[in-house]
Scaffold this motif. Structure first.
Motif, PDB file in Angstrom:
ATOM      1  N   SER A 230       0.837  -1.212   0.000  1.00 45.57           N
ATOM      2  CA  SER A 230       0.000   0.000   0.000  1.00 45.57           C
ATOM      3  C   SER A 230       0.865   1.253   0.000  1.00 45.57           C
ATOM      4  CB  SER A 230      -0.997   0.016   1.152  1.00 45.57           C
ATOM      5  OG  SER A 230      -0.411  -0.467   2.317  1.00 45.57           O
ATOM      6  N   LEU A 231       2.054   1.147   0.557  1.00 40.32           N
ATOM      7  CA  LEU A 231       2.969   2.297   0.466  1.00 40.32           C
ATOM      8  C   LEU A 231       3.329   2.564  -0.999  1.00 40.32           C
ATOM      9  CD1 LEU A 231       4.969   4.338   1.928  1.00 40.32           C
ATOM     10  CD2 LEU A 231       6.690   2.564   1.544  1.00 40.32           C
ATOM     11  N   VAL A 232       3.661   1.475  -1.715  1.00 35.77           N
ATOM     12  CA  VAL A 232       4.007   1.605  -3.130  1.00 35.77           C
ATOM     13  C   VAL A 232       2.854   2.227  -3.906  1.00 35.77           C
ATOM     14  CG1 VAL A 232       4.383   0.243  -5.222  1.00 35.77           C
ATOM     15  CG2 VAL A 232       5.787  -0.178  -3.209  1.00 35.77           C
ATOM     16  N   ARG A 233       1.641   1.759  -3.612  1.00 32.15           N
ATOM     17  CA  ARG A 233       0.484   2.325  -4.313  1.00 32.15           C
ATOM     18  C   ARG A 233       0.279   3.784  -3.928  1.00 32.15           C
ATOM     19  NH1 ARG A 233      -1.254  -2.802  -3.550  1.00 32.15           N
ATOM     20  NH2 ARG A 233      -2.202  -2.381  -1.522  1.00 32.15           N
ATOM     21  N   ALA A 234       0.546   4.098  -2.648  1.00 29.65           N
ATOM     22  CA  ALA A 234       0.387   5.487  -2.208  1.00 29.65           C
ATOM     23  C   ALA A 234       1.358   6.406  -2.953  1.00 29.65           C
ATOM     24  CB  ALA A 234       0.619   5.580  -0.703  1.00 29.65           C
ATOM     25  N   ILE A 235       2.595   5.917  -3.153  1.00 31.04           N
ATOM     26  CA  ILE A 235       3.563   6.738  -3.898  1.00 31.04           C
ATOM     27  C   ILE A 235       3.090   6.902  -5.342  1.00 31.04           C
ATOM     28  CG2 ILE A 235       5.953   6.923  -4.699  1.00 31.04           C
ATOM     29  CD1 ILE A 235       6.738   5.069  -2.354  1.00 31.04           C
ATOM     30  N   ARG A 236       2.692   5.752  -5.916  1.00 32.58           N
ATOM     31  CA  ARG A 236       2.300   5.775  -7.325  1.00 32.58           C
ATOM     32  C   ARG A 236       1.122   6.715  -7.550  1.00 32.58           C
ATOM     33  NH1 ARG A 236       0.486   0.239  -8.715  1.00 32.58           N
ATOM     34  NH2 ARG A 236      -1.481   1.144  -8.054  1.00 32.58           N
ATOM     35  N   ASP A 237       0.146   6.640  -6.647  1.00 39.54           N
ATOM     36  CA  ASP A 237      -1.059   7.450  -6.854  1.00 39.54           C
ATOM     37  C   ASP A 237      -0.918   8.862  -6.301  1.00 39.54           C
ATOM     38  OD1 ASP A 237      -2.052   5.122  -7.854  1.00 39.54           O
ATOM     39  OD2 ASP A 237      -3.105   4.549  -6.005  1.00 39.54           O
ATOM     40  N   GLY A 238      -0.035   9.003  -5.303  1.00 33.65           N
ATOM     41  CA  GLY A 238      -0.001  10.275  -4.605  1.00 33.65           C
ATOM     42  C   GLY A 238       1.016  11.276  -5.104  1.00 33.65           C
TER      43      GLY A 238
END
Lengths: 207, 275
Positions: free
Chosen positions: B45-53
């Motif tokens: 979810s951290l990776v997704r947060a970086i990708r999306d954020g």
């Protein structure tokens, strides 16, 4: 000395001999034409990657004006060495130049930036696990991620942008960042860990 | 796979950059180890947060324009620089000369010496190149004629081994009467004759054979003082042999070896009536 003389001589005779002058004009026209053709194919191949170039420079330099200057300079450099580019991955090729140009500026202007700017004060206990829900629930998520990334050293900012924003493979990243392919995974792991630590510390402080 | 290994490979696993076998091992471990599975989910979810954020900084439109115009300036500048380079280079050079040669008298002397030197070389080169230049040009024409005669099925206009057929035919077509001899007994049978155009005039081409190889002998009237020493030129695998007598220029062109061509010349000369 002899060389100097030759050039001078050539220069004089080029001025005086109408045949040579004419030849020079013809040659210049041919050069103009081939330059225009070269520019067109350069723009076709490389200009589509302008956003990627700008994004990388912007993350590396953390400043819009510098980013634009670097991207413009990188495009000029790329155009001059376009003859050495034999097709293939235009984006990776351009990003390599953008990266090198960015680092030149970083080194010149802000030597401090290349060292870890990771804020040790805000950096809390390293093993603290931030609940993903905590991050994603926040409405200022994007703002937080940006702030956290901006606090990372250049090599981490760059690798996160290349991976998460450009979606590049490890192989492409290795090529652009000029590191062994085996190093890409460990550097990414360190970058993500640092980012998580920053976020944890930041949120811990707010509580 | 243990937890440490799993932790080290976690990022590669998330990024789908691992080989299938390692992927399977990690999946197996994640099923078995709650801790690692939790860490994996958190990391994911951290990776997704970086990708999306993380904001993606698109290039502003004006940057594209700026780049395009700077590229155009660059190519506009280039040829101009070529032309103007010479004077600017030139004006930059004396500074260099002065620092290296410690004072102007030296550089002046060297300058003068260099001019003289260059003049001598130029003069030598010019005088040496002048005459061979003509020959080289003629040689090119001769080889082209020879090659064309073999290529275009147009070796002869008059095909006869009889010199008394070939010679009169040529005499009627040309404003001169070239010597024609059959050299069959010497191993160079006459094949025929042809008209050709060389050195800005119609010429006679006599065709001889030597062991399946052809020799084109081009003949045209010599200019008054043209009796020169025999000359050989080898080019592109062809042998060219030139000689002249008081009446005619001769150029023999063939792919036979140089010795054969020399023999041919000697036989031809002995058999032609002397003037």
């Amino acid at each position: 000395m002899a060389l100097q003389l030759k050039e001078e001589h050539a220069c004089e005779s080029a001025d005086s001999d109408p045949k040579i002058v004419k030849f020079a004009i013809v040659k210049k026209r041919q050069e103009d034409h081939s330059l225009e053709v070269g520019l067109a194919s350069f723009e076709d191949a490389i200009l589509p990657h302008l956003d990627a170039a700008h994004n990388l420079a912007r993350w590396l330099l953390r400043n819009e004006q510098d980013a634009q200057d670097v991207v413009q300079e990188a495009y000029l450099r790329a155009f001059k060495s376009f003859a050495g580019f034999h097709g293939g991955n235009g984006r990776a090729w351009l990003l390599t130049i953008v990266r090198n140009t960015s680092y030149t500026l970083l080194k010149k202007n802000r030597a401090v930036d290349l060292t870890t700017t990771f804020d040790e004060e805000i950096h809390g206990s390293g093993d603290e696990v931030v609940s993903p829900v905590t991050i994603l629930e926040r409405s200022d998520n994007a703002e937080l991620i940006k702030e956290a990334m901006d606090h990372l050293p250049a090599e981490f900012r760059e690798i996160l942008a290349l991976r998460h924003q450009e979606g590049l493979s490890y192989k492409e990243i290795a090529e652009i960042a000029q590191i062994p392919p085996g190093t890409v995974m460990s550097r990414l792991a360190r970058a993500r860990t640092k980012l998580r630590e920053y976020l944890a510390a930041r949120m811990g402080k707010e509580k | 796979m243990n937890c440490e290994q799993c932790k080290n490979l976690m990022d590669g696993y998330l990024d789908r950059e691992l080989d299938p076998i390692t992927n399977q091992k990690i999946e197996q471990h994640l099923r078995d180890c709650r801790n690692c599975d939790q860490a994996y989910k958190a990391h994911g979810s951290l990776v997704r947060a970086i990708r999306d954020g993380a904001p993606y900084y698109k290039a502003p439109a004006k940057l594209r324009e700026r780049i395009q115009s700077s590229l155009r300036q660059e190519i506009a500048k280039k040829p101009v620089r070529n032309v103007e380079d010479s004077p600017s280079l030139f004006s930059a050079r004396p500074r260099w000369t002065r620092t290296v040669s410690f004072g102007t008298p030296w550089s002046g002397l060297a300058f003068a010496a260099a001019i003289v030197f260059a003049a001598i070389i130029t003069f030598n080169l010019m005088s040496r190149l002048q005459r061979p230049g003509n020959d080289q040009f003629l040689a090119t024409q001769l080889i082209a004629s020879h090659a064309r005669s073999l290529m275009a099925n147009h070796l002869t206009d008059v095909a006869s081994s009889d010199q008394h057929t070939v010679k009169p035919w040529l005499d009627t077509k040309l404003d001169f009467a070239p010597p024609v001899v059959d050299l069959s007994s010497e191993g160079f049978p006459l094949i025929g004759g042809r008209l050709d155009y060389l050195d800005n005039r119609p010429v006679a081409a006599l065709v001889y054979e030597r062991r399946k190889h052809f020799i084109n002998l081009f003949v045209w009237p010599a200019s008054s003082d043209a009796a020169t020493a025999p000359k050989t030129i080898t080019r592109q695998g062809y042998q060219l042999l030139h000689w002249a007598d008081s009446d005619f220029n001769y150029w023999a062109v063939s792919d036979v070896n140089a010795n054969d061509l020399q023999t041919f010349k000697q036989q031809f000369e002995t058999r032609t009536p002397h003037h």
